[in-house]
Scaffold this motif. Structure first.
Motif, PDB file in Angstrom:
ATOM      1  N   GLU A  63      68.929  50.891  32.864  1.00 58.83           N
ATOM      2  CA  GLU A  63      69.061  52.270  33.313  1.00 58.83           C
ATOM      3  C   GLU A  63      69.738  53.078  32.218  1.00 58.83           C
ATOM      4  OE1 GLU A  63      71.077  52.779  37.016  1.00 58.83           O
ATOM      5  OE2 GLU A  63      70.172  50.990  37.907  1.00 58.83           O
ATOM      6  N   LEU A  64      69.177  54.235  31.917  1.00 58.92           N
ATOM      7  CA  LEU A  64      69.756  55.170  30.958  1.00 58.92           C
ATOM      8  C   LEU A  64      69.951  56.488  31.694  1.00 58.92           C
ATOM      9  CD1 LEU A  64      70.539  55.368  27.931  1.00 58.92           C
ATOM     10  CD2 LEU A  64      68.205  56.172  27.494  1.00 58.92           C
ATOM     11  N   PHE A  65      71.209  56.895  31.867  1.00 55.98           N
ATOM     12  CA  PHE A  65      71.514  58.070  32.683  1.00 55.98           C
ATOM     13  C   PHE A  65      70.896  57.932  34.077  1.00 55.98           C
ATOM     14  CE2 PHE A  65      71.624  59.628  28.277  1.00 55.98           C
ATOM     15  CZ  PHE A  65      72.876  60.225  28.241  1.00 55.98           C
ATOM     16  N   GLU A  66      70.954  56.722  34.625  1.00 60.45           N
ATOM     17  CA  GLU A  66      70.467  56.377  35.968  1.00 60.45           C
ATOM     18  C   GLU A  66      68.949  56.418  36.099  1.00 60.45           C
ATOM     19  OE1 GLU A  66      73.417  59.205  38.069  1.00 60.45           O
ATOM     20  OE2 GLU A  66      73.354  57.411  39.341  1.00 60.45           O
ATOM     21  N   LYS A  67      68.233  56.615  34.987  1.00 57.24           N
ATOM     22  CA  LYS A  67      66.774  56.599  35.018  1.00 57.24           C
ATOM     23  C   LYS A  67      66.289  55.220  34.576  1.00 57.24           C
ATOM     24  CE  LYS A  67      67.039  60.953  36.007  1.00 57.24           C
ATOM     25  NZ  LYS A  67      66.950  61.385  37.422  1.00 57.24           N
TER      26      LYS A  67
END
Length: 307
Positions: A63-67
């Motif tokens: 996950e990167l910035f919750e994406k």
């Protein structure tokens, strides 16, 4: 908003018969400087390439910035800046021209950010000097400026101080601290110069043979690398009693080999040795000790190798 910029879950990358990254689960807190440590070939660069989309995982997720996936993940990568395998610079161009070229490549609107970015890295006065005439430190700072185009929230830097002289190392260190403290940018920095990371990082991840073997905060590391006085005497029980009564401290640890680690009085070891001697103890070994990050890393890797 999540407290974490990046989370990986059992992330793996296999090349032919080699696991370059093996089930790595790591997390990077927002606002931190994360020192990513490992020997050459340990998997640092491969993991960075997975995060930045330059390689695709064999297994696992992140996950990167919750994406997590798809177009959302691609879009959120615009919020990161990177230097991987050295900054891509045009030697025949000036600093401004380099930033303009990269601004166009990245599709960043407007030229307003160029001078501001050069001011951040202290290259605003280079004028018509071509990059081929820059020092290595200036080139590294220009690479950082390129990574900062578009005002990223997360910087990923692979060996940004490699090859720099001591003054250049200090310049980059202070610049990274400024970016973190004044601009709130979270930084992942991979480096083999462990003594420098120890002056910079707030958190650490240690990778070995593709496996993340430890994550810890700077506070936790400092506790593990705590200074102490190594003591070996002829009568261990008497020594502990003397330390407790005459030095009035219980800040010591009895080791399995019969030695003592005294965590107090590290700045006045002479006082300790005098009290022990005056109590009739024979001192066989007595020395101030403690680990730095490099020693701790070596011991940890050695334990993994021998385990």
């Amino acid at each position: 908003m999540s407290d974490y910029i990046l989370k990986t879950n059992q992330l793996s990358k296999k090349y032919k018969n080699k696991m370059a990254v093996d089930k790595v689960s790591m997390s990077i807190k927002s606002g931190s400087i994360y020192g990513f440590i490992g020997q050459n070939g340990a998997g640092k660069s491969t993991l960075i390439r997975l995060i930045t989309g330059l390689a695709y995982p064999t297994d696992g997720t992140f996950e990167l910035f919750e994406k997590k996936s798809g177009q959302e993940l691609i879009a959120t990568r615009k919020r990161i800046g990177t230097i991987i395998e050295g900054p891509a610079l045009y030697p025949q161009m000036t600093a401004v021209e380099n930033l303009e070229a990269h601004r166009l490549l990245k599709g960043i609107p407007g030229k307003e950010g160029i001078i501001k970015t050069l001011e951040i890295v202290n290259l605003q006065d280079t004028g018509r000097i071509k990059v081929k005439n820059f020092s290595l430190g200036m080139k590294q700072r220009l690479g950082l400026a390129i990574a900062l185009l578009g005002d990223p929230e997360f910087l990923i830097l692979d060996e940004p101080i490699n090859g720099l002289d001591p003054m250049g190392v200090v310049e980059i260190r202070e610049l990274l601290k400024k970016l973190n403290h004044e601009y709130g940018i979270t930084i992942l920095i991979s480096s083999h110069i462990l003594s420098e990371l120890h002056l910079l990082a707030t958190h650490y991840g240690i990778i070995h043979n593709g496996e993340l073997i430890e994550q810890l905060s700077a506070k936790e590391l400092n506790e593990k690398c705590q200074l102490y006085i190594h003591i070996k005497v002829d009568d261990l029980n008497k020594a502990t009693a003397v330390i407790e009564t005459q030095l009035a401290t219980r800040a010591f640890e009895v080791m399995p080999d019969g030695t003592l680690k005294l965590f107090a009085f590290t700045d006045t070891p002479g006082k300790v040795s005098k009290i022990l001697t005056d109590a009739g103890l024979i001192i066989e070994e007595f020395m101030p000790m403690g680990e730095d990050l490099e020693t701790y890393f070596s011991h940890l890797i050695g334990g993994v190798k021998n385990g």
